[in-house]
Write a protein that holds these residues in place. Sequence first.
Motif, short mmCIF file in Angstrom:
data_model
loop_
_atom_site.label_atom_id
_atom_site.label_comp_id
_atom_site.label_asym_id
_atom_site.label_seq_id
_atom_site.Cartn_x
_atom_site.Cartn_y
_atom_site.Cartn_z
N ILE A 130 -30.31 -25.46 -53.77
CA ILE A 130 -31.36 -26.03 -52.93
C ILE A 130 -31.04 -25.80 -51.45
O ILE A 130 -31.91 -25.43 -50.66
CB ILE A 130 -31.52 -27.54 -53.22
CG1 ILE A 130 -32.01 -27.75 -54.66
CG2 ILE A 130 -32.50 -28.17 -52.22
CD1 ILE A 130 -31.95 -29.20 -55.11
N VAL A 131 -29.78 -26.01 -51.07
CA VAL A 131 -29.37 -25.79 -49.69
C VAL A 131 -29.63 -24.34 -49.29
O VAL A 131 -30.18 -24.05 -48.22
CB VAL A 131 -27.89 -26.15 -49.48
CG1 VAL A 131 -27.41 -25.72 -48.10
CG2 VAL A 131 -27.66 -27.64 -49.67
N ALA A 132 -29.23 -23.42 -50.16
CA ALA A 132 -29.39 -21.99 -49.86
C ALA A 132 -30.87 -21.61 -49.69
O ALA A 132 -31.23 -20.85 -48.80
CB ALA A 132 -28.75 -21.15 -50.95
N PHE A 133 -31.72 -22.17 -50.54
CA PHE A 133 -33.15 -21.87 -50.46
C PHE A 133 -33.78 -22.52 -49.24
O PHE A 133 -34.64 -21.93 -48.57
CB PHE A 133 -33.85 -22.36 -51.73
CG PHE A 133 -35.33 -22.14 -51.74
CD1 PHE A 133 -35.86 -20.93 -52.12
CD2 PHE A 133 -36.21 -23.16 -51.35
CE1 PHE A 133 -37.24 -20.71 -52.12
CE2 PHE A 133 -37.58 -22.96 -51.35
CZ PHE A 133 -38.09 -21.73 -51.74
N SER A 134 -33.36 -23.74 -48.94
CA SER A 134 -34.00 -24.53 -47.90
C SER A 134 -33.69 -24.05 -46.49
O SER A 134 -34.58 -24.00 -45.63
CB SER A 134 -33.57 -26.00 -48.01
OG SER A 134 -33.88 -26.53 -49.27
N THR A 135 -32.44 -23.71 -46.26
CA THR A 135 -32.00 -23.41 -44.90
C THR A 135 -32.70 -22.17 -44.36
O THR A 135 -32.57 -21.08 -44.90
CB THR A 135 -30.47 -23.24 -44.85
OG1 THR A 135 -29.86 -24.39 -45.42
CG2 THR A 135 -29.99 -23.06 -43.42
N GLY A 136 -33.46 -22.37 -43.30
CA GLY A 136 -34.18 -21.27 -42.68
C GLY A 136 -35.53 -20.98 -43.30
O GLY A 136 -36.23 -20.04 -42.89
N LEU A 137 -35.93 -21.77 -44.30
CA LEU A 137 -37.24 -21.57 -44.94
C LEU A 137 -38.34 -21.66 -43.88
O LEU A 137 -38.42 -22.63 -43.13
CB LEU A 137 -37.46 -22.62 -46.03
CG LEU A 137 -38.78 -22.55 -46.80
CD1 LEU A 137 -38.90 -21.24 -47.57
CD2 LEU A 137 -38.90 -23.75 -47.75
N THR A 138 -39.19 -20.63 -43.83
CA THR A 138 -40.22 -20.56 -42.80
C THR A 138 -41.58 -20.32 -43.44
O THR A 138 -41.71 -19.48 -44.35
CB THR A 138 -39.92 -19.40 -41.82
OG1 THR A 138 -38.63 -19.60 -41.26
CG2 THR A 138 -40.96 -19.34 -40.71
N VAL A 139 -42.58 -21.06 -42.98
CA VAL A 139 -43.95 -20.87 -43.44
C VAL A 139 -44.83 -20.69 -42.21
O VAL A 139 -44.79 -21.50 -41.28
CB VAL A 139 -44.44 -22.06 -44.29
CG1 VAL A 139 -45.91 -21.88 -44.65
CG2 VAL A 139 -43.59 -22.20 -45.55
N THR A 140 -45.58 -19.59 -42.19
CA THR A 140 -46.47 -19.33 -41.05
C THR A 140 -47.72 -20.20 -41.15
O THR A 140 -48.05 -20.72 -42.23
CB THR A 140 -46.88 -17.85 -41.02
OG1 THR A 140 -47.52 -17.51 -42.26
CG2 THR A 140 -45.66 -16.96 -40.84
N ASP A 141 -48.40 -20.34 -40.04
CA ASP A 141 -49.63 -21.12 -39.97
C ASP A 141 -49.42 -22.52 -40.55
O ASP A 141 -50.15 -22.98 -41.43
CB ASP A 141 -50.78 -20.39 -40.69
CG ASP A 141 -52.13 -21.06 -40.42
OD1 ASP A 141 -52.27 -21.72 -39.38
OD2 ASP A 141 -53.02 -20.93 -41.28
N ASP A 142 -48.38 -23.18 -40.07
CA ASP A 142 -48.02 -24.50 -40.58
C ASP A 142 -47.52 -25.38 -39.44
O ASP A 142 -46.38 -25.86 -39.45
CB ASP A 142 -46.95 -24.37 -41.67
CG ASP A 142 -46.67 -25.68 -42.40
OD1 ASP A 142 -47.53 -26.59 -42.35
OD2 ASP A 142 -45.59 -25.79 -42.99
N PRO A 143 -48.33 -25.62 -38.42
CA PRO A 143 -47.86 -26.37 -37.25
C PRO A 143 -47.48 -27.81 -37.58
O PRO A 143 -46.64 -28.41 -36.90
CB PRO A 143 -49.05 -26.30 -36.28
CG PRO A 143 -50.24 -26.06 -37.15
CD PRO A 143 -49.74 -25.20 -38.28
N GLY A 144 -48.05 -28.38 -38.62
CA GLY A 144 -47.73 -29.76 -39.00
C GLY A 144 -46.59 -29.86 -39.99
O GLY A 144 -46.25 -30.96 -40.45
N CYS A 145 -46.01 -28.72 -40.37
CA CYS A 145 -44.89 -28.68 -41.34
C CYS A 145 -45.24 -29.33 -42.67
O CYS A 145 -44.41 -30.00 -43.30
CB CYS A 145 -43.64 -29.33 -40.74
SG CYS A 145 -42.93 -28.39 -39.35
#
Length: 199
Positions: free
Chosen positions: A137-152
């Motif tokens: 989970i840590v490996a997948f999560s760290t740096g995970l980026t989604v475009t067009d997602d200003p509200g996260c």
Amino acid sequence: MKPALLLTTLLFSTPALADWQPVEKIETYAISGQTVEALYVSIGDKGPLIGRDSAGNGRRAIAQTNFKLTWQRDYQPQGGACVLRTARPKLIITYTLPKPAGKLAPDVQARWDAFAAGLIAHEKVHGAGIIDMVDKIVAFSTGLTVTDDPGCTKVRAELTQYLDKLSKAQRQASRDFDKVEFGPGGNLQKLIAAFLIGE
């Protein structure tokens, strides 16, 4: 008659930990008896309940591994995107194991010691699986980026979807491991037989 008992919980391989460490604890439940047979029957009477239904009924396990997992996550909007910069887990694994309440005769104590060592070895495999899952989970999560997602919000949904998939796979691996361990010639089947019959 021997009680029908199960060990429960989780499995994966030994992880490569990053910058976090799990907390592992052992809790015990008291069993009574002066013979191996009486001790085993007491386990069947007092072991942790698993698979409880709405009425609180379940099956007794010999031992059990549970965990509590919480997170510190740093979501950062960047332009129109959202980046999960860090995901730091706090993992507490608790092994629940039987422990004789009274002093045992030397020959019974020796058989108990071997049985107890086998139980914790089995549960530690489950614990290693939990740790490995969290590492993934840590490996997948760290740096995970989604475009067009200003509200996260989208990045959280993507993370949740991954966690659900990983959790289901981990639970299935746990069941598969216990099936082998309790199956014909399995380590737990041999361990119980050696405890009850002696070798």
